[in-house]
Design a protein around this motif. Sequence first.
Motif, PDB file in Angstrom:
ATOM      1  N   TYR A   1       6.059  -2.619   6.661  1.00 41.16           N
ATOM      2  CA  TYR A   1       4.745  -1.905   6.950  1.00 41.16           C
ATOM      3  C   TYR A   1       3.702  -2.403   6.325  1.00 41.16           C
ATOM      4  O   TYR A   1       2.545  -2.041   7.208  1.00 41.16           O
ATOM      5  CB  TYR A   1       5.533  -0.286   6.172  1.00 41.16           C
ATOM      6  CG  TYR A   1       4.620   0.720   6.750  1.00 41.16           C
ATOM      7  CD1 TYR A   1       4.025   1.243   7.997  1.00 41.16           C
ATOM      8  CD2 TYR A   1       3.763   2.052   6.137  1.00 41.16           C
ATOM      9  CE1 TYR A   1       3.341   1.886   8.896  1.00 41.16           C
ATOM     10  CE2 TYR A   1       3.085   2.874   6.771  1.00 41.16           C
ATOM     11  CZ  TYR A   1       2.748   3.105   8.170  1.00 41.16           C
ATOM     12  OH  TYR A   1       1.476   3.901   8.551  1.00 41.16           O
ATOM     13  N   ARG A   2       3.883  -3.022   4.985  1.00 43.30           N
ATOM     14  CA  ARG A   2       2.608  -3.117   4.298  1.00 43.30           C
ATOM     15  C   ARG A   2       2.082  -4.578   5.767  1.00 43.30           C
ATOM     16  O   ARG A   2       0.588  -4.231   5.137  1.00 43.30           O
ATOM     17  CB  ARG A   2       3.090  -3.808   3.325  1.00 43.30           C
ATOM     18  CG  ARG A   2       3.078  -2.410   2.165  1.00 43.30           C
ATOM     19  CD  ARG A   2       1.740  -1.999   1.402  1.00 43.30           C
ATOM     20  NE  ARG A   2       0.720  -2.548   1.238  1.00 43.30           N
ATOM     21  CZ  ARG A   2       0.056  -1.655   0.776  1.00 43.30           C
ATOM     22  NH1 ARG A   2       0.039  -0.493   0.013  1.00 43.30           N
ATOM     23  NH2 ARG A   2      -1.142  -3.056   0.347  1.00 43.30           N
ATOM     24  N   ASP A   3       2.600  -5.141   5.767  1.00 42.82           N
ATOM     25  CA  ASP A   3       2.051  -6.009   7.191  1.00 42.82           C
ATOM     26  C   ASP A   3       1.674  -5.610   8.207  1.00 42.82           C
ATOM     27  O   ASP A   3       0.366  -5.622   9.572  1.00 42.82           O
ATOM     28  CB  ASP A   3       3.291  -6.778   7.952  1.00 42.82           C
ATOM     29  CG  ASP A   3       3.619  -8.047   6.643  1.00 42.82           C
ATOM     30  OD1 ASP A   3       2.800  -8.021   5.993  1.00 42.82           O
ATOM     31  OD2 ASP A   3       4.300  -8.638   7.031  1.00 42.82           O
TER      32      ASP A   3
ATOM     33  N   SER B   1       3.876   2.602   0.625  1.00 40.85           N
ATOM     34  CA  SER B   1       4.155   2.620  -0.846  1.00 40.85           C
ATOM     35  C   SER B   1       3.678   0.360  -0.892  1.00 40.85           C
ATOM     36  O   SER B   1       4.627  -0.136   0.430  1.00 40.85           O
ATOM     37  CB  SER B   1       5.515   2.772  -0.308  1.00 40.85           C
ATOM     38  OG  SER B   1       5.538   4.078  -0.416  1.00 40.85           O
ATOM     39  N   ASP B   2       3.801   0.197  -1.540  1.00 39.22           N
ATOM     40  CA  ASP B   2       3.566  -0.649  -2.504  1.00 39.22           C
ATOM     41  C   ASP B   2       5.069  -1.637  -3.027  1.00 39.22           C
ATOM     42  O   ASP B   2       5.053  -2.471  -3.527  1.00 39.22           O
ATOM     43  CB  ASP B   2       2.322  -1.281  -3.065  1.00 39.22           C
ATOM     44  CG  ASP B   2       2.592  -0.691  -4.469  1.00 39.22           C
ATOM     45  OD1 ASP B   2       3.448  -0.381  -4.932  1.00 39.22           O
ATOM     46  OD2 ASP B   2       0.911  -0.477  -5.063  1.00 39.22           O
ATOM     47  N   ALA B   3       5.869  -1.252  -3.223  1.00 39.77           N
ATOM     48  CA  ALA B   3       6.879  -1.849  -4.000  1.00 39.77           C
ATOM     49  C   ALA B   3       8.571  -0.436  -3.694  1.00 39.77           C
ATOM     50  O   ALA B   3       8.409   1.025  -3.327  1.00 39.77           O
ATOM     51  CB  ALA B   3       6.731  -2.083  -5.396  1.00 39.77           C
TER      52      ALA B   3
ATOM     53  N   VAL C   1      -2.752   7.376 -10.151  1.00 38.01           N
ATOM     54  CA  VAL C   1      -2.481   5.279 -10.274  1.00 38.01           C
ATOM     55  C   VAL C   1      -4.020   4.707 -10.526  1.00 38.01           C
ATOM     56  O   VAL C   1      -5.021   3.764 -10.865  1.00 38.01           O
ATOM     57  CB  VAL C   1      -2.012   4.468  -9.497  1.00 38.01           C
ATOM     58  CG1 VAL C   1      -2.261   4.579  -8.031  1.00 38.01           C
ATOM     59  CG2 VAL C   1      -1.880   2.938 -10.057  1.00 38.01           C
ATOM     60  N   HIS C   2      -5.184   5.332  -9.699  1.00 34.87           N
ATOM     61  CA  HIS C   2      -6.021   5.024  -8.989  1.00 34.87           C
ATOM     62  C   HIS C   2      -7.143   5.969  -9.823  1.00 34.87           C
ATOM     63  O   HIS C   2      -8.410   5.692  -9.477  1.00 34.87           O
ATOM     64  CB  HIS C   2      -6.902   4.926  -8.182  1.00 34.87           C
ATOM     65  CG  HIS C   2      -6.642   3.556  -7.188  1.00 34.87           C
ATOM     66  ND1 HIS C   2      -5.591   2.790  -7.572  1.00 34.87           N
ATOM     67  CD2 HIS C   2      -4.934   3.871  -5.876  1.00 34.87           C
ATOM     68  CE1 HIS C   2      -5.238   2.070  -6.400  1.00 34.87           C
ATOM     69  NE2 HIS C   2      -4.484   2.870  -5.673  1.00 34.87           N
ATOM     70  N   LYS C   3      -7.052   6.869 -11.172  1.00 31.03           N
ATOM     71  CA  LYS C   3      -8.368   7.573 -11.786  1.00 31.03           C
ATOM     72  C   LYS C   3      -8.975   7.362 -12.076  1.00 31.03           C
ATOM     73  O   LYS C   3     -10.162   8.022 -12.520  1.00 31.03           O
ATOM     74  CB  LYS C   3      -6.507   8.903 -11.680  1.00 31.03           C
ATOM     75  CG  LYS C   3      -6.483   8.871 -13.606  1.00 31.03           C
ATOM     76  CD  LYS C   3      -5.733  10.110 -14.186  1.00 31.03           C
ATOM     77  CE  LYS C   3      -4.767   9.178 -15.909  1.00 31.03           C
ATOM     78  NZ  LYS C   3      -3.880   8.720 -15.587  1.00 31.03           N
TER      79      LYS C   3
HETATM   80 MG    MG Z   1      -1.715   1.615  -3.081  1.00 28.63          MG
END
Ligand code: MG
Length: 140
Positions: free
Chosen positions: A86-88, A119-121, A53-55
């Motif tokens: 976990y993101r928190d 993971s974000d979602a 996703v960041h390429k």
């Molecule tokens: Mg990320």
Amino acid sequence: MALQRTFSIIKPDATERNLTGAVNAKIEEAGLRIIAQKRIQMTRGQAETFYAVHKERPFFGELVDFMISAPVVVQVLEGEDAIVKYRDVMGATNPEQAAEGTIRKAFAKSIGENSVHGSDAAETAALEIAQFFSGNEIVG
Ligand code: MG
Ligand code: ATP
């Protein structure tokens, strides 16, 4: 909120400094359960797929080089609202902006070498878990 799973990586900057247990303590203190875990040396191909996703981002090459620079610990975490929780616990991507008590505030070296991934979602969590674990390696 239902029981949920998320995917975590303890990144090379943390494994190199022998911080696997310290990171895991923060995960468990937050009420998340480590239901799968293994230490691996990521291949370049695995790292490129994982961060595809960041390429197009300017830091992509540096990010892939970093992720394969030392072993990582890949994990599946389970708990109520596990993805957001976990993101928190991880804190902001840039440790200078991370809140007190978070993993990145405590351990991250820089915006790139920031100790953990989460993971974000729900959709990305399922894909990321499937990239590194087979079903029988996850025991919830
Ligand atoms: Mg990320
Ligand atoms: P992760 O996806 O690893 O959980 P994140 O969701 O907080 O982190 P992203 O924007 O998805 O952040 O970036 C992925 C990773 O790329 C970051 O964790 C960091 O290692 C690296 N990264 C992000 N921004 C930069 C930057 N400006 N310079 C160098 N590396 C960066």
